[in-house]
Structures are given as C-alpha cells and as structure tokens.
Motif scaffolding. Sequence first.
Motif, PDB file in Angstrom:
ATOM      1  N   LYS A 165       0.900  -1.292   0.016  1.00 18.09           N
ATOM      2  CA  LYS A 165       0.012  -0.005  -0.008  1.00 18.09           C
ATOM      3  C   LYS A 165       0.766   1.287  -0.098  1.00 18.09           C
ATOM      4  O   LYS A 165       2.024   1.138   0.781  1.00 18.09           O
ATOM      5  N   LEU A 166       0.518   2.265  -0.637  1.00 22.64           N
ATOM      6  CA  LEU A 166       1.328   3.640  -0.851  1.00 22.64           C
ATOM      7  C   LEU A 166       0.275   4.536  -0.683  1.00 22.64           C
ATOM      8  O   LEU A 166      -0.772   4.638  -1.002  1.00 22.64           O
ATOM      9  N   GLY A 167       0.417   5.254   0.392  1.00 22.31           N
ATOM     10  CA  GLY A 167      -0.591   6.604   0.831  1.00 22.31           C
ATOM     11  C   GLY A 167       0.406   8.077   0.780  1.00 22.31           C
ATOM     12  O   GLY A 167       1.462   7.981   0.884  1.00 22.31           O
ATOM     13  N   LEU A 168      -0.373   8.959   0.330  1.00 24.15           N
ATOM     14  CA  LEU A 168       0.350  10.276   0.056  1.00 24.15           C
ATOM     15  C   LEU A 168      -0.577  11.098   0.827  1.00 24.15           C
ATOM     16  O   LEU A 168      -1.918  11.216   0.530  1.00 24.15           O
ATOM     17  N   LYS A 169       0.190  12.315   1.419  1.00 23.16           N
ATOM     18  CA  LYS A 169      -0.613  13.340   2.095  1.00 23.16           C
ATOM     19  C   LYS A 169      -0.139  14.639   1.758  1.00 23.16           C
ATOM     20  O   LYS A 169       1.140  14.923   1.928  1.00 23.16           O
ATOM     21  N   TYR A 170      -0.889  15.730   1.365  1.00 24.95           N
ATOM     22  CA  TYR A 170      -0.245  17.256   1.081  1.00 24.95           C
ATOM     23  C   TYR A 170      -1.294  18.131   1.752  1.00 24.95           C
ATOM     24  O   TYR A 170      -2.507  18.043   1.577  1.00 24.95           O
ATOM     25  N   VAL A 171      -0.639  19.039   2.685  1.00 25.07           N
ATOM     26  CA  VAL A 171      -1.198  20.068   3.186  1.00 25.07           C
ATOM     27  C   VAL A 171      -0.802  21.352   2.738  1.00 25.07           C
ATOM     28  O   VAL A 171       0.042  21.958   3.231  1.00 25.07           O
ATOM     29  N   PRO A 226      -3.259  25.391   6.195  1.00 25.73           N
ATOM     30  CA  PRO A 226      -3.645  24.591   7.558  1.00 25.73           C
ATOM     31  C   PRO A 226      -4.947  24.118   7.596  1.00 25.73           C
ATOM     32  O   PRO A 226      -5.442  23.241   8.008  1.00 25.73           O
ATOM     33  N   GLU A 227      -5.907  24.647   6.836  1.00 27.39           N
ATOM     34  CA  GLU A 227      -7.307  24.259   6.673  1.00 27.39           C
ATOM     35  C   GLU A 227      -7.679  23.325   5.704  1.00 27.39           C
ATOM     36  O   GLU A 227      -8.620  22.773   5.762  1.00 27.39           O
ATOM     37  N   LEU A 228      -6.618  22.834   4.905  1.00 27.88           N
ATOM     38  CA  LEU A 228      -6.831  21.846   3.807  1.00 27.88           C
ATOM     39  C   LEU A 228      -5.898  20.777   3.796  1.00 27.88           C
ATOM     40  O   LEU A 228      -4.674  20.968   3.896  1.00 27.88           O
ATOM     41  N   LEU A 229      -6.488  19.393   3.671  1.00 30.91           N
ATOM     42  CA  LEU A 229      -5.716  18.316   3.304  1.00 30.91           C
ATOM     43  C   LEU A 229      -6.111  17.678   2.500  1.00 30.91           C
ATOM     44  O   LEU A 229      -7.103  17.324   2.167  1.00 30.91           O
ATOM     45  N   LEU A 230      -5.144  17.050   1.331  1.00 28.98           N
ATOM     46  CA  LEU A 230      -5.286  16.310   0.341  1.00 28.98           C
ATOM     47  C   LEU A 230      -4.656  14.982   0.589  1.00 28.98           C
ATOM     48  O   LEU A 230      -3.702  15.032   1.160  1.00 28.98           O
ATOM     49  N   ARG A 231      -5.486  13.750   0.058  1.00 31.51           N
ATOM     50  CA  ARG A 231      -4.763  12.656   0.433  1.00 31.51           C
ATOM     51  C   ARG A 231      -5.141  11.568  -0.611  1.00 31.51           C
ATOM     52  O   ARG A 231      -6.004  11.692  -1.379  1.00 31.51           O
ATOM     53  N   GLY A 251      -9.099  11.825  -1.532  1.00 29.71           N
ATOM     54  CA  GLY A 251      -9.790  12.601  -0.802  1.00 29.71           C
ATOM     55  C   GLY A 251      -9.404  13.761  -0.634  1.00 29.71           C
ATOM     56  O   GLY A 251      -8.059  14.227  -0.446  1.00 29.71           O
ATOM     57  N   VAL A 252     -10.378  14.601   0.419  1.00 29.84           N
ATOM     58  CA  VAL A 252      -9.970  16.002   0.689  1.00 29.84           C
ATOM     59  C   VAL A 252     -10.452  16.149   2.114  1.00 29.84           C
ATOM     60  O   VAL A 252     -11.805  15.791   2.261  1.00 29.84           O
ATOM     61  N   VAL A 253     -10.030  16.734   3.077  1.00 27.91           N
ATOM     62  CA  VAL A 253     -10.532  17.117   4.601  1.00 27.91           C
ATOM     63  C   VAL A 253     -10.265  18.957   4.375  1.00 27.91           C
ATOM     64  O   VAL A 253      -9.048  19.386   4.357  1.00 27.91           O
ATOM     65  N   PHE A 254     -11.360  19.368   4.612  1.00 23.79           N
ATOM     66  CA  PHE A 254     -11.326  20.929   4.813  1.00 23.79           C
ATOM     67  C   PHE A 254     -11.890  21.273   6.353  1.00 23.79           C
ATOM     68  O   PHE A 254     -13.027  20.907   6.680  1.00 23.79           O
ATOM     69  N   GLU A 255     -11.294  21.932   6.976  1.00 25.18           N
ATOM     70  CA  GLU A 255     -11.317  22.411   8.343  1.00 25.18           C
ATOM     71  C   GLU A 255     -11.181  23.826   8.478  1.00 25.18           C
ATOM     72  O   GLU A 255     -10.188  24.328   8.933  1.00 25.18           O
ATOM     73  N   PRO A 256     -12.328  24.629   8.336  1.00 28.53           N
ATOM     74  CA  PRO A 256     -12.207  26.308   8.204  1.00 28.53           C
ATOM     75  C   PRO A 256     -11.884  26.887   9.482  1.00 28.53           C
ATOM     76  O   PRO A 256     -11.201  28.017   9.514  1.00 28.53           O
ATOM     77  N   LYS A 257     -12.526  26.258  10.527  1.00 33.91           N
ATOM     78  CA  LYS A 257     -12.159  26.599  11.808  1.00 33.91           C
ATOM     79  C   LYS A 257     -12.193  25.391  12.888  1.00 33.91           C
ATOM     80  O   LYS A 257     -12.885  24.505  12.361  1.00 33.91           O
ATOM     81  N   PRO A 258     -11.896  25.542  14.125  1.00 28.85           N
ATOM     82  CA  PRO A 258     -11.903  24.335  15.103  1.00 28.85           C
ATOM     83  C   PRO A 258     -13.408  24.180  15.312  1.00 28.85           C
ATOM     84  O   PRO A 258     -14.144  25.127  15.510  1.00 28.85           O
TER      85      PRO A 258
END
Length: 234
Positions: free
Chosen positions: A10-16, A19-24, A93-100
């Motif tokens: 398995k190969l996994g990649l993560k790119y930030v 601070p509010e956005l994560l791509l995986r 995938g994408v993770v978006f966290e505009p504020k806590p």
Amino acid sequence: QVSGGAASPKLGLKYVPMPELLLRASVGKGFRAPSLSDLYRPVTEGSSATLVDPVCLAADPDATVTDCADIWTTLNYSNAKLKPEKSRQFSLGVVFEPKPGISVNLDYWNIEKSNLISTLGVDVILGNLAKYGSLVRRDEDDVIDTIDLVKENRGKQRISGLDLGLKFSGLKTALGEFGVRLNGTLTLKSQQQTGNGDPFVSNLGVFINDGVVQRWRHSLALDWEHGPFSATLS
C-alpha cells in the motif's frame, strides 16, 4: 490449514497546502482469508425462496408458473480448498477544516475484488442450468430433490463510491453545548460476476446470489453537553 498467501502493498500520500486543507490519496492491494466456517462447516440443510423450475415448464406445455414453482430444499457445503479473496483499490480525498469544531471530508474510492468467496444463489443456478445444472439433484420423475450450494472462489466485483463526513461542534446555547456529526457512504457502482466468465451485473439495491449492496448508508449523531452532564443521540 493454510489457505494460501497474498502480498498486500500500500502507498499513501498526504499533502497540506494550507492549515485548513488536507489532500490525500492511496493505492494498494488487499486480501480476505476464508473463515473457519467457509472452510470446515458441516453440511447444513436450508430452503430457497419460491422459484420456478424451467425444466418443469419445458416438459409440459400446459404447465403454469404456479405449477412449476416451489420452495426448494438446499444443501449448503463448505470448502476446505478455498483461497483468499484479493483486491486492488485506490482512493482520493480531501479534508477541509475552516475553523476548530467544523470539518468536512470527502473521499472517492474504487475497489476491484477477485476470487470472491461466494455461494451461488438458487435463482442464478435455475436461471443458467446449462452451466450450473450439475448442482441440481432430481428424482426419477425429473423433479428437483435438492440443490447444492457450494462455497467457491468465483468471479469478480467492481465497486466504487464516496465517503462523506461532516462535523459541527462547540455550538454554545443557554441549554448547553451542541454538536452534530454525519458519516455516510454513497455507493456509486457495484457490479459482480455470479461466476467465472459470467457477465457483470449490478447488485446495487438488487439481490444477486442472496446478497445486496445498499446505495446509501450513514450514521447521524447529535451531541449535548451541559456542566457535568452529556448525552448523545444517534
């Protein structure tokens, strides 16, 4: 007993990018070993749904569907020679966290499975007697006595979908602090071969081989906290 082996890299990649956005993304292989029940369960007797015997219809021109339909007795067999199921998959995938306390995640996934550990459904067997007729045992009058349902490695499955997650927390009111969480899976496509060499058919919301894939599944939770008390409704 060892049922075989499978390499599962398995190969996994993560790119930030901020601070509010994560791509995986990920790509890999997997396997599922047969269970002890798949391998060694004693023969059990069961019954089918009410289904029509096409041999009965063909033998008597005056026969009706009702005349040739019955609940057929089945014999369910395990198989000590089963091999592991194998899979290939990738996801984006994408993770978006505009504020806590507030976050949204969306992931697309795509999986292809092979060597599926499955038992043919009686509907599939009776629908293709040219291929599966040897599984149907008949008496001297050519009436169905029992139908053999045997665990085998057969066919492939192609399935893809979206995982969605929403989270809102820290909503303060006079009645306490509230939060809402939603996690769900939307299946976009699910196609399966009933047997080796058979065409792919959709089992999305449709029973194939006595199994079905739901289009939308989710869990929704409401959280509440006030002083020393807290509760969750899900």
